[in-house]
Design an enzyme around this catalytic site. Structure first.
Site, PDB file in Angstrom:
ATOM      1  CE  LYS A 105       7.784   7.298  -4.370  1.00 18.07           C
ATOM      2  NZ  LYS A 105       7.080   6.137  -3.782  1.00 18.07           N
TER       3      LYS A 105
ATOM      4  CG  ASP B  62       9.628   4.054  -2.467  1.00 19.96           C
ATOM      5  OD1 ASP B  62       9.116   4.654  -1.499  1.00 19.96           O
ATOM      6  OD2 ASP B  62       9.220   4.201  -3.636  1.00 19.96           O
TER       7      ASP B  62
ATOM      8  CG  ASN C 288       7.388  -5.611   0.067  1.00 23.07           C
ATOM      9  OD1 ASN C 288       8.284  -5.033  -0.519  1.00 23.07           O
ATOM     10  ND2 ASN C 288       7.295  -6.939   0.102  1.00 23.07           N
ATOM     11  N   GLY C 289       4.003  -3.569  -1.845  1.00 20.44           N
ATOM     12  CA  GLY C 289       3.208  -4.118  -2.949  1.00 20.44           C
ATOM     13  C   GLY C 289       3.708  -3.773  -4.327  1.00 20.44           C
TER      14      GLY C 289
END
Length: 499
Positions: A388, A246, A110-111
């Site tokens: 993306k 994602d 989750n960066g």
């Protein structure tokens, strides 16, 4: 990787060795000054110094690898052995053992920020489907799993300094849900000037663009340093299922969990078959009797086309990884978890000028070679559904999928692979996408869609087969409400006037 070295003269080696020694020494001095600049309490200072030490280890290794100019011996690259890549169809025949969930924890990477899609803040808060964000869907999946099987699988989030504050604030809303959420921060490393090889930040509070999160290969070290690794092991958790935040297809799979426990494998990488859209994806190979991940950045230029050949390298890494936690602890404590360094070039602005900087990253898939019994499992494409771009967003918002307990399920009437969708620059940002496609078209029978230029879609539009809509500069195309477009090319100028 065992590699081939280009021959050099003794004087070249001596020069490079001296240069590396000077660069390392200058870096160490600069990092010491950086540590001294912090006005932190003892615990926070120790953490900062530990991060700088980890960075220095990575930097020194980068200098050595750069000067040795090692390259792969292409002829030694082999396809994986049958026991190194297993088909999901084979393992899915085994019965499910629900009690194995007590040994599992789930981690989402989750960066990342949502900047590539024109959003501010963590990417995980972009709305994906029916008002749900990426994070909402992850939480709903695990909560449903825990309710369905009366289990207590925890969810961990590895944040970066870019996403940590926002995420901490956001996860409070799940406090009443049946799920334990833990979040921790990955490392914050200093960017390096490309020419001088000195750190960009000069003090602890230097601007954000002086720092970077060093890729998801940092997962192992950050799990360890944060105390989360020991905490999970103390709870009896043995296996960590890691995936990109994602990837909407990365749900807990009991068949893979059971397979991992039964085989005693310390690491499983989910692979899926390559299509022409995935030619750059990393792939598993056998090299010197070891299973390894081969990334496109490691491939010599003259072999790039061969690497992209989907007949020779048939599948690629989804970055859905199943990892044994005790093995991670063993490898970290024995300092045996080196991963290939990926030098990533960026530019930052200083005094109105663009300056080239380097950030040294690692990827957790590259760690596969250090784990006993590590292998790949070739999974259905449905387990790889990344978002993306806004082209991906159109796909996952569409009638091609339905939402069930946080998971996206493909419409059973759909035949063949997912449609290929290419949206132009007008749709790059989520705001532009939402303004131009306020109502998602029906695409169950779509194969290929290309839209470029100043195009707006109306309500209840159906797209089938191959649809190409190209609007020239200075013009506008409105696709009317209720349109059915099948195997058509729309060009020019089409405006619908309200009467």
């Amino acid at each position: 990787m065992s590699t081939k070295k280009h021959t050099k003269t003794h004087s070249t080696y001596a020069f490079e060795s001296n240069t590396n020694s000077v660069a390392a020494s200058q870096m160490r001095n600069a990092l010491n000054k950086l540590a001294d600049s912090s006005k932190l309490d003892d615990a926070a200072r120790a953490k900062f110094e530990n991060e700088l030490d980890s960075f220095f280890t990575l930097f020194r290794r980068y200098l050595v690898e750069k000067s040795s100019r090692t390259t792969l011996e292409w002829d030694k690259i082999k396809s994986p052995n049958p026991d190194e890549v297993v088909k999901y169809e084979i393992i899915s025949q085994q019965p499910e053992n629900v009690s194995n969930l007590s040994k599992l924890a789930v981690l989402k990477l989750n960066g990342g920020l949502g900047t590539s899609m024109g959003c501010v803040g963590p990417k995980s808060v972009i709305e994906v489907r029916e008002g749900n964000t990426f994070l909402d869907l992850s939480v709903r999946q695990i909560e449903y799993l825990n309710r369905q099987y009366d289990s207590d699988v925890p969810l961990l989030l590895m944040n970066s300094f870019n996403t940590d504050k926002d995420t901490e604030h956001l996860i409070k809303k799940y406090s009443a849900n049946r799920i334990r959420i833990r979040s921790f921060n990955q490392s914050r490393f200093p960017r390096v000037y490309k020419d001088s090889l000195l750190p960009v930040p000069t003090e602890y509070d230097s601007p954000l663009d002086a720092w970077y999160p060093p890729g998801h290969g940092d997962l192992f070290e950050s799990l360890h340093v944060s105390g989360e690794l020991d905490a999970l092991i103390a709870q009896g958790r043995e296996i960590l299922f890691v995936s990109n935040g994602d990837n909407l297809g990365a749900t807990v799979d009991l068949k893979i969990l059971n397979h991992m426990i039964e085989t005693g494998a310390e690491y499983i990488m989910e692979l899926t078959d390559k299509t022409r859209a995935d030619v750059k994806g990393g792939t598993l190979i056998s090299y010197d009797g070891q299973v390894r991940l081969l990334e496109v950045a490691q491939v010599p230029k003259e072999h790039i086309d061969e690497f992209k050949n989907i007949r020779k390298f048939t599948n690629f890494n989804t970055n859905n990884l199943w990892i044994n936690l005790k093995a991670v602890k063993r490898l970290i404590e024995s300092s045996n978890l080196e991963m290939e360094i990926i030098p990533n070039q960026k530019t930052i602005t200083r005094d109105g000028h663009e300056i080239n900087v380097l950030q040294l990253e690692t990827a957790c898939g590259a760690a596969i070679r250090h784990f006993d019994g590590a292998h790949g499992v070739v999974v259905p494409r449905s387990r790889f559904l990344p978002v993306k771009t806004c082209s991906d967003l159109l796909l996952v918002k569409s009638d091609l999928f339905r939402l069930e307990h946080g998971s996206l399920k493909l419409d059973p009437s759909r035949f063949g692979p997912n449609p290929l969708i290419k949206l132009g620059s007008h749709f790059k940002k989520v705001s532009g996408f939402n303004a131009r496609i306020p109502h998602i078209p029906k695409i169950v029978e779509l194969d290929h869609l290309t839209i470029t230029g100043n195009v707006f879609l109306g309500k209840d539009v159906t797209l089938r087969g191959t649809v190409i809509i190209v609007c020239s500069d200075g013009h506008k195309i409105d696709i009317p409400n209720g349109s059915i477009l099948e195997n058509v090319v729309v060009t020019g100028n089409l405006q619908i006037l309200e009467h």
